[in-house]
Design an enzyme around this catalytic site. Structure first.
Site, PDB file in Angstrom:
ATOM      1  N   PRO A   1      -4.122  -3.286  -0.672  1.00 47.03           N
ATOM      2  CA  PRO A   1      -4.488  -4.621  -0.167  1.00 47.03           C
ATOM      3  C   PRO A   1      -5.349  -4.554   1.090  1.00 47.03           C
ATOM      4  CG  PRO A   1      -2.199  -4.594  -0.862  1.00 47.03           C
ATOM      5  CD  PRO A   1      -2.676  -3.170  -0.918  1.00 47.03           C
ATOM      6  N   SER A   2      -5.090  -3.549   1.937  1.00 44.46           N
ATOM      7  CA  SER A   2      -5.904  -3.386   3.144  1.00 44.46           C
ATOM      8  C   SER A   2      -7.358  -3.119   2.781  1.00 44.46           C
ATOM      9  CB  SER A   2      -5.344  -2.241   3.992  1.00 44.46           C
ATOM     10  OG  SER A   2      -6.214  -1.937   5.062  1.00 44.46           O
TER      11      SER A   2
ATOM     12  N   LYS B   1      -7.525   8.736  14.537  1.00 41.86           N
ATOM     13  CA  LYS B   1      -6.841   9.567  13.545  1.00 41.86           C
ATOM     14  C   LYS B   1      -6.923  11.052  13.902  1.00 41.86           C
ATOM     15  CE  LYS B   1      -5.154   6.421  10.850  1.00 41.86           C
ATOM     16  NZ  LYS B   1      -3.695   6.245  10.732  1.00 41.86           N
TER      17      LYS B   1
ATOM     18  N   TYR C   1     -11.863   4.541  14.468  1.00 37.76           N
ATOM     19  CA  TYR C   1     -10.827   4.924  13.501  1.00 37.76           C
ATOM     20  C   TYR C   1     -10.723   6.442  13.425  1.00 37.76           C
ATOM     21  CZ  TYR C   1      -8.337   5.342   9.043  1.00 37.76           C
ATOM     22  OH  TYR C   1      -7.436   5.667   8.059  1.00 37.76           O
TER      23      TYR C   1
ATOM     24  N   GLY D   1       0.789  -1.219   0.000  1.00 33.22           N
ATOM     25  CA  GLY D   1       0.000   0.000   0.000  1.00 33.22           C
ATOM     26  C   GLY D   1       0.822   1.270   0.000  1.00 33.22           C
ATOM     27  N   ILE D   2       0.395   2.250   0.791  1.00 27.92           N
ATOM     28  CA  ILE D   2       1.034   3.561   0.823  1.00 27.92           C
ATOM     29  C   ILE D   2       2.468   3.462   1.323  1.00 27.92           C
ATOM     30  CG2 ILE D   2       0.953   5.853   1.882  1.00 27.92           C
ATOM     31  CD1 ILE D   2      -2.145   5.517   1.954  1.00 27.92           C
TER      32      ILE D   2
ATOM     33  N   ASP E   1       8.333  -3.625   8.622  1.00 27.89           N
ATOM     34  CA  ASP E   1       6.986  -4.199   8.668  1.00 27.89           C
ATOM     35  C   ASP E   1       7.063  -5.435   9.541  1.00 27.89           C
ATOM     36  OD1 ASP E   1       4.459  -3.653   6.425  1.00 27.89           O
ATOM     37  OD2 ASP E   1       4.317  -5.410   7.721  1.00 27.89           O
TER      38      ASP E   1
ATOM     39  N   ASP F   1       7.783  -4.629  14.824  1.00 27.21           N
ATOM     40  CA  ASP F   1       6.415  -4.579  15.339  1.00 27.21           C
ATOM     41  C   ASP F   1       6.290  -3.293  16.149  1.00 27.21           C
ATOM     42  OD1 ASP F   1       3.973  -4.856  16.544  1.00 27.21           O
ATOM     43  OD2 ASP F   1       4.378  -6.818  17.438  1.00 27.21           O
TER      44      ASP F   1
END
Length: 246
Positions: free
Chosen positions: A184-185, A152, A148, A18-19, A38, A59
């Site tokens: 993908p998320s 954020k 969420y 992704g990003i 990651d 992690d």
């Protein structure tokens, strides 16, 4: 303009896809030395042939691992906190466990990363911290994004605080607020619906431009904030949302 990050070292979390991955690739193209991190080393391996990239398992929920990484890596010129999680649900759909996990990954992990890497950045004379927020935050309420959006929004407060405290010491801290981006998320969230085809149509329909954003479009903003082109910019929120806030 080529070589926008020549001579700079950058660390990116959630760089496997992704990003995060698009940003790692953009940074490399512009001459940066990139530490791509990651928890999914198999997916992260897609970056192994990129010149100037070091792959590292990290992690961000593990405070000791974050401290160890900061001690081993030392100063970076750009820190992109990309790791995060999108919880689907209203307030009444949200459990205490949902709330805690979202805030731990979306906010507390980012706080830990900044706290761990900031001292070396200060000793090195400064740097750019880029935090991943969202248009679904204090900027705009989005249906079924309760925890969420709350997490954020906290990222925006953290960003403002870091900028205010350290701007005179050469630290810039900004946040990126994307709209809905193909990744993908997102595919995983869409496929969790009873009718994935309709769910994808619904995601697209809420984008005034009539399409999803791309990871590369968000990475272009991250690249700008990591580069010296944004040297006069700190404490700001950069919305790349396909017109949701219009």
């Amino acid at each position: 303009m080529a070589g926008r990050l020549e001579g700079k070292k950058a660390l990116i979390t959630a760089a496997a896809q992704g990003i995060g991955r698009a940003s790692a690739e953009a940074f490399v193209r512009e001459g940066a030395e990139v530490i791509a991190t990651d928890i999914n080393m198999d997916a992260l391996g897609a970056l192994k042939d990129q010149p100037g990239v070091t792959l590292r398992k990290l992690d961000v929920l593990d405070g000791d691992a974050v401290k160890e990484a900061a001690g081993q890596i030392g100063a970076v010129d750009a820190l992109f906190n990309c790791a995060g999680f999108v919880h689907h649900g209203t307030l009444l759909d949200t459990t205490d466990e949902d709330w805690d996990f979202s805030f731990n990954l979306n906010v507390k992990a980012m706080f830990r990363m900044c706290r761990a890497f900031l001292p070396a950045m200060l000793e090195n004379g400064g740097g750019s911290i880029i935090n991943m927020s969202s248009v679904s935050s204090s900027l705009k309420g989005i249906p079924t994004r309760c925890v969420y959006g709350a997490s954020k929004a906290a990222v925006l407060g953290l960003t403002k605080s870091i900028s205010a405290d350290y701007l005179k010491q050469g630290i810039r801290c900004n946040a990126v607020c994307p709209g809905t981006v193909q990744s993908p998320s997102l595919d995983g969230r869409i496929n969790a619906f009873d009718d994935p085809v309709q769910a994808r149509k619904d995601f697209i329909a809420r984008q005034p431009l009539g399409r999803l954003g791309t990871a590369e479009e968000i990475a272009a903003m991250v690249l700008y904030l990591a580069s010296d082109e944004s040297a006069y910019t700190t404490g700001q929120f950069f919305v790349v949302d396909g017109g949701i806030l219009n």
